[in-house]
Design an enzyme around this catalytic site. Sequence first.
Site, PDB file in Angstrom:
ATOM      1  N   GLY A   3      64.026  41.027  13.744  1.00 57.46           N
ATOM      2  CA  GLY A   3      63.649  41.950  14.805  1.00 57.46           C
ATOM      3  C   GLY A   3      63.257  41.314  16.125  1.00 57.46           C
ATOM      4  CG  ASP A   4      60.598  39.085  18.873  1.00 57.52           C
ATOM      5  OD1 ASP A   4      61.383  39.248  19.824  1.00 57.52           O
ATOM      6  OD2 ASP A   4      59.406  38.762  19.024  1.00 57.52           O
ATOM      7  CG  PHE A   5      66.911  35.300  15.683  1.00 61.41           C
ATOM      8  CD1 PHE A   5      66.159  34.636  14.730  1.00 61.41           C
ATOM      9  CD2 PHE A   5      68.108  34.736  16.082  1.00 61.41           C
ATOM     10  CE1 PHE A   5      66.587  33.435  14.180  1.00 61.41           C
ATOM     11  CE2 PHE A   5      68.548  33.545  15.532  1.00 61.41           C
ATOM     12  CZ  PHE A   5      67.781  32.890  14.594  1.00 61.41           C
TER      13      PHE A   5
END
Length: 295
Positions: free
Chosen positions: A225-227
């Site tokens: 979700g926050d790569f």
Amino acid sequence: MSVKHAKPNFSKSQVAETVKRLFGLTASEISSLPSYDDQNFFIDPIEGGKYVLKIMNSEDSKNPALIEVQTHAMSFLHQNGLPAQSALPNISGQLMSLGRNRQKMHNVFLIDYCDYGSQKYLVRLLTYLPGTTISKVPITPQLLYETGKMAATMDTILQEMVHPHLAVLERENFIWSLSNLPLLEPYIHLLDGNPLEKVVKSVLYQYKTSVTPKRCNFRKCINHGDFNDLNVLVQPDGRDGHRISGILDFGDMHSGYYIHELAITIMYMMIEHPKPIEVGGPVLAGGKFPSPQRS
């Protein structure tokens, strides 16, 4: 920031005391690390090893089941060969400690905090991963390929993860999930005539009319979700390039779709690339993300 979502504000002396009391380590070096709404510290103890002390914000600390799943996911990826952090147990054998005052009661550690009154914060000691953020190195086609490969591999491995609290990843109103893009609509007025307002409205309209009706055909998975460009670490590979040496920050993990992880990865790599239009191809080629299922 409100008291409800208070970011920790521990001093280095409080961190040293916490590390000693909870983990039995004497810090010879403590330095602050970047964080959006938590507080992170690099810890170099005289006993050996290097670690990161992560103090969760007060709101996320209220959901230990979610943090437990995130911690388990990191360990699961590490066990499967990916460069993710893992948590170390404290002196009572726990991976997390919940704190407020300087006392210890029934294996719950309580840590003093003054700025926002009496608040509780979950504390974890994580392994330290070497490297620099991908934002600080040249974004070559090969590195983009490796980034796509890592993102896809990560999501594929997480599909095999088993945990009794996996249901907490169904974060229905989680604003950072691409499934919940329409939740941004109440914030459009903040653009207040900015030329981007029309663009944002158009994107939201296209999402609701073109993406939402087809979502049932997308392949589900667990998204990091926050790569992003600050959560991916790299090191020189010895061939004038870089290899990925770390994946950080699983705080935005949620149930989603492969296509969402792909979109997030491409978007953040575009931010760092001098020619953003050239990013998508190498990322997709490296990832070989599963195609949407056909009805």
